[in-house]
Design a protein around this motif. Structure first.
Motif, PDB file in Angstrom:
ATOM      1  N   ARG A 555       8.563  -2.684   3.198  1.00 24.41           N
ATOM      2  CA  ARG A 555       7.841  -1.606   2.700  1.00 24.41           C
ATOM      3  C   ARG A 555       7.079  -2.053   1.330  1.00 24.41           C
ATOM      4  N   LEU A 556       7.499  -3.021   0.515  1.00 22.62           N
ATOM      5  CA  LEU A 556       6.695  -3.621  -0.652  1.00 22.62           C
ATOM      6  C   LEU A 556       5.519  -4.571  -0.088  1.00 22.62           C
ATOM      7  N   CYS A 557       5.878  -4.943   1.051  1.00 22.13           N
ATOM      8  CA  CYS A 557       4.716  -5.966   1.728  1.00 22.13           C
ATOM      9  C   CYS A 557       3.750  -5.048   2.405  1.00 22.13           C
ATOM     10  N   GLU A 558       4.110  -3.882   2.998  1.00 18.37           N
ATOM     11  CA  GLU A 558       3.174  -3.056   3.541  1.00 18.37           C
ATOM     12  C   GLU A 558       2.293  -2.463   2.637  1.00 18.37           C
ATOM     13  N   ALA A 559       2.868  -2.273   1.090  1.00 21.16           N
ATOM     14  CA  ALA A 559       2.048  -1.584   0.106  1.00 21.16           C
ATOM     15  C   ALA A 559       1.227  -2.830  -0.476  1.00 21.16           C
ATOM     16  N   GLY A 560       1.326  -4.027  -0.046  1.00 21.85           N
ATOM     17  CA  GLY A 560       0.209  -4.960  -0.552  1.00 21.85           C
ATOM     18  C   GLY A 560       0.874  -5.792  -1.867  1.00 21.85           C
ATOM     19  N   ARG A 561       2.152  -5.455  -2.014  1.00 25.65           N
ATOM     20  CA  ARG A 561       2.791  -5.810  -3.207  1.00 25.65           C
ATOM     21  C   ARG A 561       3.501  -7.273  -2.649  1.00 25.65           C
TER      22      ARG A 561
END
Length: 696
Positions: A555-561
């Motif tokens: 979910r962090l990666c999906e948020a571009g983080r």
């Protein structure tokens, strides 16, 4: 010129008379270590100098490639034999005639202490000095903590003794550790200085005064040393001894030093650090490779100029190889060249290298678009995107242009190198050379042998590691090899802890208190969350549906983080500083709600024990599958690639030290609580049940 007529002529120390200055020569290959025979011979020679009226001064020098470079490791763990080194060194300092040290190579540990006790020191410009005992969990035991401050002052001595670092001759001269640099002929220059000192008052180091630091500065200095030591005991104890030199006479300070030395020598930490010392050397010795000659390698090709490719290029350039970096297009190539130049520019700015050295190394690196320019290379390393199909196509194309005998290496972190090798007509020439980022800094190199890698290719990897000054560990193929396979398991456990009640900064703080330089979430941000995300997506089709899966990182990666490079990951970064982010806290708490878990406070001790259990569990599986042959291979990987505290000796050495019981208790407790969410690692259970240890 005649030799001293004594039994010492047949030993490792001889006295060569050349009136008025005699030369005491130590010749104990390979590094002139202070063995019992050396100590006895040196003491006998000093006594002869003192009583012989034809000798007015002496020079202590060494044959071979170095001055005395430390203790004889063959005597480690053995009962000490007379004469003891402090007594020999005291005799040197007390000699009634000038004694000058002529230092070339390295004067380390006892060798440095011998030099400190001389009345003057001359060094070859390439010489180095150091007291590295803290790296073995010890303090200097022959006056180093007391004499060094008398020559260089408390501040410099604190730095050198507590870090164990080696200083080159030019810095040693600035500090006052030596008196002169040799102009070319070291022994001649030392003998000339010895002649100048005849009939002059002797400058005995132990009689010099030390200017005390004020109480606040001393307290801050000691606290800073302990903070940097991250749980290691020796640096803090060494700092205390150095500070005592300002208030105690030499002999009283040496008595305290010797007492501390003996106490630490019997400690768990010193045993662990000695294990680490020997393990680093043993990993290079593989059964069956003793008589295998490596292939000649000088011309290196590197495919890919990203972060890893650039770092690998710098590592080879620093070691004197002819390097060529290739990319698929001019823009990517220019970016890679700029990246490499920036690294060297920063090294010049920090004073690590000179501008001339930078320019020389940059000249050894060539650049080109396309792999056709690599046809003359002895070794080609790919450092392209972590995709199996991409790498297989690349290796197929390299196979078509490279001459027979060229070694083809992949820097993959996880992928099946057997499948990469199968894309070529020469699988015996294919090997994994897994560098760790930044490749020009990190010492660890995993050498991954496929099912068909030729023995001389493995030998070539080991030879390259030596030239690169890397610590190599040879392993077989599995997902993640040794280090990343273990990392993936304990990172899972860290994520389980998040769902149960911990927050990322609490997990990181607990593991940093354990001795890691960074916790797993801070490391993920540094490495980039997108790399692990790509692997998780690749493995998703084969994941066991019963496996407990935590999706917070997704979910962090999906948020571009993606971590530091995007300014946010598990933490938010402002001005490069790590900050706890409420966004992540909410994401973690939401994950607990979706799992139906009631969050609780998780103590640091539980975090540490569960992470350690996950590491040991997976290490046992790796041993059972013979991915590596020896427990020490795992310990070296974890210490040098993942920051496992060396003063614990690595996870498997520590498991022997503290016993497997506490770890197994944690495994059983978690298995009963979480069922299939926790893997109890049958290999560990069977090992414990049989009463076996990792290091019998």
């Amino acid at each position: 010129m005649t030799d001293m007529a004594s039994a010492n002529d047949a030993g490792p120390v001889r006295l060569v008379r050349n009136a008025p200055v005699a030369v005491i020569e130590i010749d104990n290959p390979p590094v002139n270590a202070t063995s019992q025979a050396v100590r006895a011979g040196l003491l006998a020679a000093i006594r002869e100098v003192d009583r012989d009226p034809q000798i007015s001064a002496a020079v202590i020098a060494c044959a071979g490639r170095t001055f005395v470079a430390g203790a004889d490791i063959r005597e480690f763990g053995q009962p000490p034999q007379e004469p003891h080194l402090p007594d020999v060194i005291n005799a040197i300092e007390a000699c009634s005639k000038p004694v000058v040290a002529a230092v070339h190579g390295t004067a380390l540990g006892g060798g440095c202490e011998i030099a400190l006790a001389c009345h003057a020191r001359v060094a070859d410009p390439g010489a180095g000095f150091g007291l590295p005992e803290v790296k073995l969990g010890l303090v200097p035991g022959a006056g180093g903590t007391q004499r060094l401050p008398r020559l260089v002052g408390l501040e410099a001595a604190l730095d050198l003794v507590t870090s164990g670092r080696t200083v080159k001759a030019a810095e040693a001269l600035r500090l006052g550790l030596i008196d002169r640099l040799s102009s070319g002929d070291l022994r001649r220059d030392a003998m000339e200085l010895a002649r100048e000192l005849i009939d002059q008052p002797l400058r005995r180091t132990g009689e010099l005064n030390v200017d005390a630091m004020n109480a606040e500065a001393a307290s801050e200095g000691g606290a800073d040393v302990r903070r940097k030591a991250r749980g290691a005991e020796a640096p803090g104890r060494a700092a205390e001894l150095v500070l005592l030199s300002a208030s105690l006479p030499l002999q009283d300070g040496m008595a305290r030093e010797r007492e501390t030395f003996l106490e630490l020598r019997a400690s768990r930490q010193s045993a662990a650090l000695r294990h680490a010392f020997f393990a680093e050397r043993e990993v290079t010795r593989l059964p069956g490779l003793d008589s295998i000659e490596p292939r000649p390698v000088q011309k290196i090709g590197i495919v890919g100029a990203g972060t890893m490719g650039s770092g690998i290029a710098i590592a080879f350039a620093d070691a004197g190889f002819d390097v060529k970096v290739v990319e698929t297009g001019e823009q990517a190539l220019a970016a890679g060249q700029a990246r490499i130049t920036e690294v060297y520019d920063k090294q010049v700015a920090s004073g690590r290298i000179t501008a001339a050295a930078r320019d020389e190394r940059l000249r050894t690196i060539g650049y080109a678009v396309g792999i056709s320019s690599l046809s003359d290379r002895d070794l080609v390393i790919e450092a392209v995107f972590e995709d199996l199909d991409v790498k297989r196509v690349l290796f197929r194309d390299l196979d078509a242009i490279l001459p027979p005998g060229t070694v083809l290496a992949t820097n993959t972190s996880y992928l099946d190198i057997n499948l990469i090798a199968a894309a070529t007509s020469r699988p015996a020439d294919v090997v994994g050379l897994h560098f760790f980022s930044p490749a020009n800094v990190m010492k660890l190199l995993e050498i991954v042998r496929t099912d068909r890698t030729a023995p001389d290719v493995i030998a070539t990897g080991l030879s390259l590691a030596k030239r690169l000054r890397k610590i190599p560990v040879v392993c077989r193929v599995c997902d993640g090899f040794v280090g990343n396979r273990i990392l993936s398991r304990y990172r899972l456990q860290a994520e389980y802890l998040l769902e149960e009640g911990a927050l990322p900064h609490e997990v990181d703080a607990a593991l940093e208190a354990f001795g890691f330089p960074m916790g797993p979430f801070a490391v993920s941000d540094l490495a980039g969350l997108d790399i692990a995300w790509a692997r998780r997506k690749r493995l998703a089709p084969t994941r066991d549906p019963r496996e407990r899966y935590v999706d917070i990182a997704d979910r962090l990666c999906e948020a571009g983080r993606f971590g530091r490079k995007t300014g946010a990951g598990w933490y938010r970064y402002t001005g490069g500083k790590r900050q706890v982010d409420p966004f992540v806290t909410e994401l973690v708490e939401e994950a607990s709600r979706r799992r139906g878990l009631t969050r609780r406070s998780v103590p640091a001790e539980e975090i540490q024990s569960r992470i350690r259990a996950a590491i040991v569990n997976e290490a046992c599986k790796i041993l059972d599958e013979r991915i590596v042959e020896r427990p020490l291979d795992v310990d070296v990987v974890m210490m040098h690639g993942y920051g496992y505290p060396a003063w614990r000796g690595g996870p498997l050495f520590e498991a022997d030290t503290v016993g497997l019981g506490p770890i197994l208790d944690t495994v059983q407790e978690r298995a009963e609580r979480d069922g299939p969410g926790w893997d109890p690692a049958d290999g560990l259970v069977s090992r414990a049940a049989s009463g076996a240890t990792f290091y019998p």
